[in-house]
Scaffold this active site. Sequence first.
Site, PDB file in Angstrom:
ATOM      1  N   CYS A 149     -14.654  30.412  -8.259  1.00  0.00           N
ATOM      2  CA  CYS A 149     -14.279  29.837  -6.972  1.00  0.00           C
ATOM      3  C   CYS A 149     -13.496  30.905  -6.196  1.00  0.00           C
ATOM      4  O   CYS A 149     -13.091  31.928  -6.750  1.00  0.00           O
ATOM      5  CB  CYS A 149     -13.426  28.585  -7.163  1.00  0.00           C
ATOM      6  SG  CYS A 149     -11.849  28.887  -7.995  1.00  0.00           S
ATOM      7  N   HIS A 156      -9.154  31.032 -17.064  1.00  0.00           N
ATOM      8  CA  HIS A 156      -9.423  30.411 -18.366  1.00  0.00           C
ATOM      9  C   HIS A 156     -10.800  30.824 -18.889  1.00  0.00           C
ATOM     10  O   HIS A 156     -11.703  30.005 -19.075  1.00  0.00           O
ATOM     11  CB  HIS A 156      -9.311  28.884 -18.264  1.00  0.00           C
ATOM     12  CG  HIS A 156      -7.902  28.416 -18.173  1.00  0.00           C
ATOM     13  ND1 HIS A 156      -7.530  27.252 -17.551  1.00  0.00           N
ATOM     14  CD2 HIS A 156      -6.742  28.966 -18.620  1.00  0.00           C
ATOM     15  CE1 HIS A 156      -6.216  27.109 -17.622  1.00  0.00           C
ATOM     16  NE2 HIS A 156      -5.717  28.142 -18.267  1.00  0.00           N
ATOM     17  N   HIS A 169      -3.513  29.315 -10.381  1.00  0.00           N
ATOM     18  CA  HIS A 169      -2.990  27.989 -10.730  1.00  0.00           C
ATOM     19  C   HIS A 169      -1.658  27.659 -10.039  1.00  0.00           C
ATOM     20  O   HIS A 169      -1.269  26.497  -9.970  1.00  0.00           O
ATOM     21  CB  HIS A 169      -2.760  27.889 -12.249  1.00  0.00           C
ATOM     22  CG  HIS A 169      -3.997  28.076 -13.062  1.00  0.00           C
ATOM     23  ND1 HIS A 169      -4.296  29.272 -13.678  1.00  0.00           N
ATOM     24  CD2 HIS A 169      -5.010  27.231 -13.366  1.00  0.00           C
ATOM     25  CE1 HIS A 169      -5.444  29.149 -14.321  1.00  0.00           C
ATOM     26  NE2 HIS A 169      -5.890  27.928 -14.152  1.00  0.00           N
ATOM     27  N   CYS A 182      -3.751  29.909  -5.478  1.00  0.00           N
ATOM     28  CA  CYS A 182      -4.849  29.415  -4.646  1.00  0.00           C
ATOM     29  C   CYS A 182      -4.274  28.643  -3.455  1.00  0.00           C
ATOM     30  O   CYS A 182      -3.375  27.816  -3.638  1.00  0.00           O
ATOM     31  CB  CYS A 182      -5.739  28.501  -5.478  1.00  0.00           C
ATOM     32  SG  CYS A 182      -6.992  27.638  -4.523  1.00  0.00           S
ATOM     33  N   HIS A 216      -1.178  21.851 -18.547  1.00  0.00           N
ATOM     34  CA  HIS A 216      -1.997  22.771 -17.771  1.00  0.00           C
ATOM     35  C   HIS A 216      -1.121  23.519 -16.775  1.00  0.00           C
ATOM     36  O   HIS A 216      -0.206  22.948 -16.179  1.00  0.00           O
ATOM     37  CB  HIS A 216      -3.096  22.002 -17.038  1.00  0.00           C
ATOM     38  CG  HIS A 216      -4.121  22.872 -16.376  1.00  0.00           C
ATOM     39  ND1 HIS A 216      -3.898  23.483 -15.162  1.00  0.00           N
ATOM     40  CD2 HIS A 216      -5.376  23.234 -16.757  1.00  0.00           C
ATOM     41  CE1 HIS A 216      -4.971  24.174 -14.830  1.00  0.00           C
ATOM     42  NE2 HIS A 216      -5.879  24.043 -15.780  1.00  0.00           N
ATOM     43  N   GLU A 273      -1.519  24.596 -13.728  1.00  0.00           N
ATOM     44  CA  GLU A 273      -1.439  24.026 -12.378  1.00  0.00           C
ATOM     45  C   GLU A 273      -0.553  22.787 -12.368  1.00  0.00           C
ATOM     46  O   GLU A 273       0.286  22.610 -11.474  1.00  0.00           O
ATOM     47  CB  GLU A 273      -2.824  23.663 -11.854  1.00  0.00           C
ATOM     48  CG  GLU A 273      -2.777  23.062 -10.453  1.00  0.00           C
ATOM     49  CD  GLU A 273      -4.094  22.462  -9.998  1.00  0.00           C
ATOM     50  OE1 GLU A 273      -4.056  21.428  -9.294  1.00  0.00           O
ATOM     51  OE2 GLU A 273      -5.163  23.011 -10.341  1.00  0.00           O
ATOM     52  N   SER A 303     -10.884  25.788 -20.130  1.00  0.00           N
ATOM     53  CA  SER A 303     -11.102  25.438 -18.729  1.00  0.00           C
ATOM     54  C   SER A 303     -11.260  23.932 -18.528  1.00  0.00           C
ATOM     55  O   SER A 303     -12.220  23.335 -19.006  1.00  0.00           O
ATOM     56  CB  SER A 303     -12.338  26.151 -18.187  1.00  0.00           C
ATOM     57  OG  SER A 303     -12.679  25.674 -16.911  1.00  0.00           O
ATOM     58  N   SER A 304     -10.324  23.320 -17.797  1.00  0.00           N
ATOM     59  CA  SER A 304     -10.434  21.886 -17.475  1.00  0.00           C
ATOM     60  C   SER A 304     -11.658  21.632 -16.617  1.00  0.00           C
ATOM     61  O   SER A 304     -12.409  20.685 -16.834  1.00  0.00           O
ATOM     62  CB  SER A 304      -9.184  21.417 -16.724  1.00  0.00           C
ATOM     63  OG  SER A 304      -8.048  21.505 -17.537  1.00  0.00           O
ATOM     64  N   ASN A 305     -11.848  22.490 -15.628  1.00  0.00           N
ATOM     65  CA  ASN A 305     -13.005  22.377 -14.748  1.00  0.00           C
ATOM     66  C   ASN A 305     -14.308  22.517 -15.536  1.00  0.00           C
ATOM     67  O   ASN A 305     -15.292  21.820 -15.276  1.00  0.00           O
ATOM     68  CB  ASN A 305     -12.886  23.451 -13.661  1.00  0.00           C
ATOM     69  CG  ASN A 305     -14.179  23.767 -12.997  1.00  0.00           C
ATOM     70  OD1 ASN A 305     -14.763  24.806 -13.263  1.00  0.00           O
ATOM     71  ND2 ASN A 305     -14.642  22.894 -12.133  1.00  0.00           N
TER      72      ASN A 305
END
Length: 283
Positions: A17, A45, A79, A101, A129, A131, A223-225
């Site tokens: 991203c 991540h 994050h 970000c 996490h 973030e 990676s959560s995403n």
Amino acid sequence: MGDYQLKVTIDQDSGFCFGVVYAIDMAEEILAEDGYLYCLGDIVHNDEEVERLKSKGLRIIEHDQLKDLHNEKVLIRAHGEAPETYRLALENNIMLIDASCPVVLKLQNRIKTSHDSNEKILIFGKHGHAEVIGLSGQTNNEALVFQDIAELDNAELPQKITLYSQTTKSTEKFYSIKNELIARGYEIKANDTICRQVSNRDKDLPAFVAKFDKIVFVSGRKSSNGKVLFEVCRKHNPNTYFISSSDELDISMFAPNDKVGIAGATSTPMWLMEEVKAALEQY
């Protein structure tokens, strides 16, 4: 081309991203000038990308090491960070290279505004996490963080609640939580703070994965995403495999002449997906 003659296509909407691109570009620029740079936590991540940058001089440190560092440059990754990090950097004469970000920074400001207005804040996000730690820090860690609605079953909550989300969570699950809290009788001020680069991939991936016999989803396991987007792929194409690198591929996953799609998380570099494509085309 190998005996299996696999037809392999990379999802061109997958990969980093803009927030991750920004952080990595900033890191590489300083590494080229100075030869080394400290980074607070993994810059992304994805272990393969972290190792690539370490080979260029990136030095990953954890929060408990920051207090012993003085007179250095330290990168804040996409994050974001809690206010305490900025205070400590000031005390230790640390120059922070802030690659937070913009989407995360905007969310931090919104949460701080809500907290300053004495709202009861719930954050839908992953415990621990990076973030989420930064978001909770805007509330002096008074916000209630939860990963699943079941965690709220025995929580004492006021009638009025302000709901936020980690930027990389599932949009579908966020709205499901919102509706469940309303059904339980709470007055909810819901803020859909999920990054649109993430939520748009939720929408676009089903059409992509439907075109293929097999899907290889490439992501770091932290990676959560990645977890969210992998589940989207698997929901719409059950023949989906999660791997972190080409070393985890196995020929038994495929049949001759399979059409194979490759997708990845917002933390997955395109070079890594291209490496996986090259490996598949050897079968």
